[in-house]
Design a protein around this motif. Sequence first.
Motif, PDB file in Angstrom:
ATOM      1  N   GLU A  73       1.269  -1.006  -0.323  1.00 51.01           N
ATOM      2  CA  GLU A  73      -0.063   0.197  -0.534  1.00 51.01           C
ATOM      3  C   GLU A  73       0.760   1.241   0.348  1.00 51.01           C
ATOM      4  O   GLU A  73       2.014   1.034   1.396  1.00 51.01           O
ATOM      5  N   ASN A  74       0.429   2.662  -1.019  1.00 48.72           N
ATOM      6  CA  ASN A  74       1.238   3.612  -0.571  1.00 48.72           C
ATOM      7  C   ASN A  74       2.413   3.282  -1.228  1.00 48.72           C
ATOM      8  O   ASN A  74       3.084   3.404  -0.422  1.00 48.72           O
ATOM      9  N   VAL A  75       2.731   2.553  -1.914  1.00 51.10           N
ATOM     10  CA  VAL A  75       4.651   2.967  -2.550  1.00 51.10           C
ATOM     11  C   VAL A  75       4.460   3.771  -3.005  1.00 51.10           C
ATOM     12  O   VAL A  75       3.947   4.608  -3.674  1.00 51.10           O
ATOM     13  N   PRO A  76       5.770   4.415  -2.358  1.00 54.39           N
ATOM     14  CA  PRO A  76       6.499   5.123  -2.930  1.00 54.39           C
ATOM     15  C   PRO A  76       7.210   5.302  -4.047  1.00 54.39           C
ATOM     16  O   PRO A  76       8.034   4.685  -4.668  1.00 54.39           O
ATOM     17  N   LEU A  77       7.017   6.395  -4.638  1.00 50.57           N
ATOM     18  CA  LEU A  77       7.424   6.365  -6.565  1.00 50.57           C
ATOM     19  C   LEU A  77       9.134   6.129  -5.865  1.00 50.57           C
ATOM     20  O   LEU A  77       8.951   7.903  -5.690  1.00 50.57           O
ATOM     21  N   PRO A  78      10.276   5.937  -7.128  1.00 49.80           N
ATOM     22  CA  PRO A  78      11.045   6.225  -6.806  1.00 49.80           C
ATOM     23  C   PRO A  78      11.639   7.666  -7.866  1.00 49.80           C
ATOM     24  O   PRO A  78      10.701   7.474  -8.385  1.00 49.80           O
ATOM     25  N   SER A 109       3.274  -2.053  -6.891  1.00 47.85           N
ATOM     26  CA  SER A 109       2.460  -1.552  -7.144  1.00 47.85           C
ATOM     27  C   SER A 109       1.144  -1.604  -8.561  1.00 47.85           C
ATOM     28  O   SER A 109       0.766  -1.230  -8.570  1.00 47.85           O
ATOM     29  N   GLY A 110       1.764  -2.743  -9.004  1.00 55.05           N
ATOM     30  CA  GLY A 110       1.310  -2.310 -10.541  1.00 55.05           C
ATOM     31  C   GLY A 110       1.229  -1.465 -11.361  1.00 55.05           C
ATOM     32  O   GLY A 110       0.529  -1.844 -12.663  1.00 55.05           O
ATOM     33  N   ASP A 111       2.277  -0.590 -11.146  1.00 55.60           N
ATOM     34  CA  ASP A 111       2.416   0.463 -12.002  1.00 55.60           C
ATOM     35  C   ASP A 111       3.327   0.840 -12.835  1.00 55.60           C
ATOM     36  O   ASP A 111       4.649   0.709 -11.999  1.00 55.60           O
ATOM     37  N   THR A 112       3.268   0.289 -13.980  1.00 55.86           N
ATOM     38  CA  THR A 112       4.399  -0.106 -15.208  1.00 55.86           C
ATOM     39  C   THR A 112       5.058   1.272 -15.748  1.00 55.86           C
ATOM     40  O   THR A 112       5.105   1.071 -16.711  1.00 55.86           O
ATOM     41  N   LYS A 113       3.895   2.389 -16.002  1.00 59.26           N
ATOM     42  CA  LYS A 113       4.123   3.481 -16.893  1.00 59.26           C
ATOM     43  C   LYS A 113       6.152   3.971 -16.809  1.00 59.26           C
ATOM     44  O   LYS A 113       6.203   4.649 -17.524  1.00 59.26           O
ATOM     45  N   PRO A 114       6.014   3.912 -15.016  1.00 57.68           N
ATOM     46  CA  PRO A 114       7.670   4.875 -14.771  1.00 57.68           C
ATOM     47  C   PRO A 114       8.517   3.982 -15.552  1.00 57.68           C
ATOM     48  O   PRO A 114       9.550   4.267 -16.114  1.00 57.68           O
ATOM     49  N   THR A 132       5.116  -9.174 -15.930  1.00 56.76           N
ATOM     50  CA  THR A 132       5.472  -9.839 -15.020  1.00 56.76           C
ATOM     51  C   THR A 132       4.710  -8.865 -13.870  1.00 56.76           C
ATOM     52  O   THR A 132       3.684  -9.784 -13.083  1.00 56.76           O
ATOM     53  N   SER A 133       5.126  -7.439 -14.123  1.00 53.35           N
ATOM     54  CA  SER A 133       4.360  -6.749 -13.278  1.00 53.35           C
ATOM     55  C   SER A 133       3.054  -6.623 -13.772  1.00 53.35           C
ATOM     56  O   SER A 133       2.391  -6.765 -12.372  1.00 53.35           O
ATOM     57  N   LEU A 134       2.628  -6.351 -14.352  1.00 51.69           N
ATOM     58  CA  LEU A 134       0.798  -6.265 -15.041  1.00 51.69           C
ATOM     59  C   LEU A 134       0.631  -7.638 -14.212  1.00 51.69           C
ATOM     60  O   LEU A 134      -0.393  -7.533 -14.065  1.00 51.69           O
ATOM     61  N   ASP A 135       1.071  -8.675 -14.660  1.00 44.67           N
ATOM     62  CA  ASP A 135       0.277 -10.183 -14.547  1.00 44.67           C
ATOM     63  C   ASP A 135       0.002 -10.409 -12.921  1.00 44.67           C
ATOM     64  O   ASP A 135      -0.591 -10.741 -12.790  1.00 44.67           O
ATOM     65  N   GLY A 136       1.527 -10.521 -12.036  1.00 40.66           N
ATOM     66  CA  GLY A 136       1.722 -10.218 -11.026  1.00 40.66           C
ATOM     67  C   GLY A 136       0.182  -9.762 -10.725  1.00 40.66           C
ATOM     68  O   GLY A 136       0.484  -9.713  -8.882  1.00 40.66           O
TER      69      GLY A 136
END
Length: 218
Positions: A73-78, A109-114, A132-136
């Motif tokens: 939850e609330n994963v900080p964006l590097p 986070s599942g957010d792959t845009k960065p 992997t990120s999207l599917d997971g």
Amino acid sequence: MSQSLRTFPFKVPRTLAITVVAIVLFSGCAGADASSEEATSAASPKTSASATPTPTPTPSAVYKAASADGPAENVPLPQMPDAAKSETKAGLEAFAAYWFEVLHYSYQSGDTKPLEAVSGPNCKVCNATLATSLDGNAKGRWIVGGKIKIFGTQSDFVKTPAGDYQILIQLKQDLFKVYDSSGRVIHTNPDMGDAIEIMEASFEGGHWTANTLEVMAR
């Protein structure tokens, strides 16, 4: 990653081909005689300026790591370090470390845009990690673990014929598991120990892009 990167004693193959930020205003009336001012002062009660209430700060969302009990939850964006914005050897090293930080962020986070923003369209390993990120993280699934530690880098900082710079990265990725919406483990990626990977990256338009990434040795 807060740790400084050390280099390790081997050379980058120059010709290797890879498919990887109450002002209170007091105003007076001029021209009134002293007696008038005194009478007015005596007749009028004194008032004090009301204090402006101090806003209550909004608490920052607290990061919670993924676990068997649920997703992160609330994963900080590097944040990309300033060093990674220059076409220098230090810039390449900082970019490589940042790329792996963003990779782990995408797992949590599942957010792959960065990650997409710093990966080339023809980077097969980059595309595989994005998948992997999207599917997971689809259909209620989540990923636990997979933290990547970088122990050292090495680059001759010489362009390849294709215009890329090569950098060797010594790293280790922790075991990670994929949980489904019911909390059942449906995939485990084991801890494979230390590995050496090679990244080929280009610098254009003021930023780096990872064009290839491959495992050299485990």
